[in-house]
Design a protein around this motif. Structure first.
Motif, PDB file in Angstrom:
ATOM      1  N   LYS A  54      -9.584   6.280  -4.560  1.00 22.15           N
ATOM      2  CA  LYS A  54      -8.785   7.480  -4.800  1.00 22.15           C
ATOM      3  C   LYS A  54      -8.060   7.395  -6.140  1.00 22.15           C
ATOM      4  O   LYS A  54      -7.913   8.404  -6.849  1.00 22.15           O
ATOM      5  N   THR A  55      -7.598   6.200  -6.482  1.00 20.31           N
ATOM      6  CA  THR A  55      -6.918   6.028  -7.764  1.00 20.31           C
ATOM      7  C   THR A  55      -7.866   6.282  -8.927  1.00 20.31           C
ATOM      8  O   THR A  55      -7.500   6.924  -9.923  1.00 20.31           O
TER       9      THR A  55
ATOM     10  N   ARG B 163      -8.354   9.950  -9.106  1.00 18.11           N
ATOM     11  CA  ARG B 163      -7.165  10.584  -9.685  1.00 18.11           C
ATOM     12  C   ARG B 163      -7.141  10.389 -11.198  1.00 18.11           C
ATOM     13  O   ARG B 163      -6.791  11.309 -11.954  1.00 18.11           O
TER      14      ARG B 163
ATOM     15  N   TRP C 215       2.315   1.706  -3.407  1.00 19.28           N
ATOM     16  CA  TRP C 215       1.233   2.114  -4.316  1.00 19.28           C
ATOM     17  C   TRP C 215       0.991   3.622  -4.213  1.00 19.28           C
ATOM     18  O   TRP C 215       0.836   4.321  -5.215  1.00 19.28           O
ATOM     19  N   ARG C 216       0.953   4.119  -2.985  1.00 21.35           N
ATOM     20  CA  ARG C 216       0.727   5.548  -2.793  1.00 21.35           C
ATOM     21  C   ARG C 216       1.904   6.391  -3.276  1.00 21.35           C
ATOM     22  O   ARG C 216       1.735   7.564  -3.609  1.00 21.35           O
ATOM     23  N   SER C 217       3.091   5.788  -3.321  1.00 17.12           N
ATOM     24  CA  SER C 217       4.290   6.549  -3.681  1.00 17.12           C
ATOM     25  C   SER C 217       4.608   6.514  -5.165  1.00 17.12           C
ATOM     26  O   SER C 217       5.534   7.201  -5.605  1.00 17.12           O
TER      27      SER C 217
ATOM     28  N   GLU D  48      -6.743  17.237  -7.375  1.00 19.10           N
ATOM     29  CA  GLU D  48      -7.657  16.105  -7.280  1.00 19.10           C
ATOM     30  C   GLU D  48      -9.067  16.594  -7.568  1.00 19.10           C
ATOM     31  O   GLU D  48      -9.318  17.804  -7.655  1.00 19.10           O
TER      32      GLU D  48
ATOM     33  N   GLU E 211      -7.976   3.471  -1.150  1.00 20.55           N
ATOM     34  CA  GLU E 211      -6.918   3.832  -2.092  1.00 20.55           C
ATOM     35  C   GLU E 211      -7.324   3.508  -3.527  1.00 20.55           C
ATOM     36  O   GLU E 211      -6.985   4.257  -4.458  1.00 20.55           O
TER      37      GLU E 211
ATOM     38  N   GLN F  71       0.613   7.059 -10.492  1.00 19.08           N
ATOM     39  CA  GLN F  71      -0.698   6.891  -9.867  1.00 19.08           C
ATOM     40  C   GLN F  71      -1.740   7.726 -10.605  1.00 19.08           C
ATOM     41  O   GLN F  71      -1.578   8.929 -10.792  1.00 19.08           O
TER      42      GLN F  71
ATOM     43  N   LEU G  26       0.829  -1.203   0.000  1.00 13.51           N
ATOM     44  CA  LEU G  26       0.000   0.000   0.000  1.00 13.51           C
ATOM     45  C   LEU G  26       0.867   1.258   0.000  1.00 13.51           C
ATOM     46  O   LEU G  26       0.559   2.245  -0.696  1.00 13.51           O
ATOM     47  N   TYR G  27       1.957   1.239   0.744  1.00  8.47           N
ATOM     48  CA  TYR G  27       2.855   2.400   0.789  1.00  8.47           C
ATOM     49  C   TYR G  27       3.495   2.645  -0.581  1.00  8.47           C
ATOM     50  O   TYR G  27       3.561   3.787  -1.059  1.00  8.47           O
TER      51      TYR G  27
ATOM     52  N   ASP H 235      -8.496   0.089   3.915  1.00  7.45           N
ATOM     53  CA  ASP H 235      -7.465   0.996   3.387  1.00  7.45           C
ATOM     54  C   ASP H 235      -7.252   0.769   1.892  1.00  7.45           C
ATOM     55  O   ASP H 235      -7.105   1.731   1.122  1.00  7.45           O
TER      56      ASP H 235
END
Length: 466
Positions: A164-165, A168, A107-109, A420, A161, A113, A104-105, A157
């Protein structure tokens, strides 16, 4: 006097015959029911012993099957974890909280994205991980409650995410809408992409240079209506949003990540008596029926005592009554009244059959089931879907009204802009016309004016047709 005495004697004889008949019938009934009860008790005890023995053997057999199945599931899960470890496909082990959080970390970085190709790939990976994670949550086996709650938190979580993707991705498409979206006419733009797990549809309008002429009438404006036949949705916006830079998104995802967040998704806990197995239920039923049988026996004993008291009372003949004094006659009159009252009660009891213990137990079971149904009944809030009655099968619609992001421009100064999706805060108060009073007669002009006013109020709202 003689005729009256003979008539009284005849009535006494008839009463005595009726009394003897009732006594005899009651004795026969009590004896018959006693013998039937004894036979039934012997038969019930024999059947209960057989039933208890068979149910105990069956319960032990099923418990042994459960233990074997539990061991097989543990072995299967261990093999699956080993197979997951040997895949070496770059995906984390869903059972490992550390690996899932690391994924997950990262992925967010990632710098990509929100890019459409990356979103499609990531969605497939996440849904594959969810298949294993859902099985871990639904069948926790020997996992602790804390680990189960951690799995649920990781799942939530990942869901957030993933959404959110998708948001985005929508933002990046709208960020360069003239390059990424198709032109429907001079100002309307559309975008539609269909994938295995979601369908993304967008509609917006471009901003044209404003002339010095006054604004055109409402009739000459382009209708704010987005039609998305790919997902079967049409959204029509009111004219009050004509000058607002906006976009409509119709997103259909073919998975359901919302139902289990609803309080009605999980059923209410069953009462303790509803969770017992057949063996325990049979023992409880036997004890309850035994208590009811004691009540039945007590009622039979009470009726037998009444019949015995009636049999012990002997009415006095009219000749004997004539030879007694006034005091004795009053005493005999009271005795006759008591006999008549006892006979009347005996007749009433004979008209009311005694409920058997099985019928009393069935009535109690019906009452308990009614109480259980009342406990399991759900309390719905306004506009809430009853998930104990319905199930989401075809996916979930996301219908959003969002702000149109700024388009790329060559700027000499740095300007901070949102990166966003930003929703549009659109609210309109709809006041329906009051219903006419009962018996009120209205003119056609009044009805037409009311319908026109209602139509004007409805045109202020956004209409979504599915």
């Amino acid at each position: 006097m003689r005729l009256a005495a003979e008539k009284a004697e005849q009535e006494r004889i008839e009463m005595e015959r009726e009394r003897q008949r009732l006594i005899q019938e009651e004795k026969e009934r009590v004896e018959r029911e006693r013998m039937e009860a004894e036979e039934k008790a012997k038969r019930d005890i024999a059947e209960q012993n057989i039933r208890i023995k068979e149910l105990k053997e069956t319960r032990d057999l099923f418990n042994s099957f459960k233990q074997k199945m539990y061991g097989l599931k543990l072995e299967k899960r261990a093999n699956e974890e080993w197979a997951q470890y040997m895949k070496c496909d770059g995906l984390p082990n869903p059972a490992s909280l550390g690996e899932m959080n690391t994924y997950l970390y990262l992925w967010r970085s990632t710098e990509e994205q929100g890019v459409l190709t990356e979103v499609v790939k990531r969605t497939q990976e996440v849904l594959d991980l969810f298949k294993v994670l859902e099985e871990l949550i639904d069948v926790p086996l020997n996992s602790s409650k804390q680990l189960l709650e951690n799995w649920k938190q990781v799942r939530n979580d990942f869901r957030l995410e993933l959404q959110k993707t998708l948001n985005r991705c929508t933002y990046l498409i709208l960020r360069k809408m003239e390059d990424t979206m198709d032109s429907k006419d001079t100002i309307q733009l559309r975008y539609t992409k269909t994938f295995d797990h979601f369908i993304l549809c967008l509609w917006t309008v471009t901003s044209l240079p404003q002339s010095e002429d006054p604004m055109p009438d409402v009739e000459s404006k382009v209708p704010l209506e987005g039609d998305f036949p790919e997902v079967g949705i049409t959204v029509k916006l009111p004219d009050s949003l004509f000058d607002v830079p906006l976009a409509i998104r119709a997103l259909l995802v073919r998975y359901d990540h919302l139902s289990d967040l609803c309080p009605l998704y999980y059923p209410n806990e069953l009462p303790e008596q509803e969770t017992k197995d057949m063996y325990e239920t049979c023992l409880v039923e036997w004890d309850v029926k035994y208590e009811f049988q004691k009540i039945v026996d007590a009622e039979n004993e009470r009726r037998a005592q009444i019949a015995a008291r009636v049999a012990a009372m002997r009415p006095v003949s009219s000749q004997e009554d004539a030879r007694r004094g006034k005091k004795d006659r009053d005493k005999l009159a009271a005795q006759a009244a008591a006999i008549e009252a006892e006979m009347l009660e005996l007749q009433k009891l004979q008209d009311i059959p005694i409920k058997p213990a099985s019928e009393m137990f069935a009535e109690k079971e019906d009452k308990i089931q009614s109480e259980v149904k009342a406990q399991l009944q759900v309390n719905l809030r306004p506009h809430e879907l009853n998930l104990r009655k319905y199930m989401i099968l075809g996916g979930i619609y996301y219908i959003d009204l969002v702000q149109q992001p700024p388009q790329p421009l060559i700027l000499h100064d740095l300007i901070h802009m949102p990166t966003e999706l930003q929703p549009i805060d659109f609210h309109e108060k709809y006041v329906p016309p009051p219903p006419p009073e009962p018996g009120q007669r209205r003119l056609p002009e009044e009805i037409e004016a009311e319908l026109k006013k209602q139509e004007e109020e409805l045109e202020k709202l956004a209409l979504a047709s599915i």
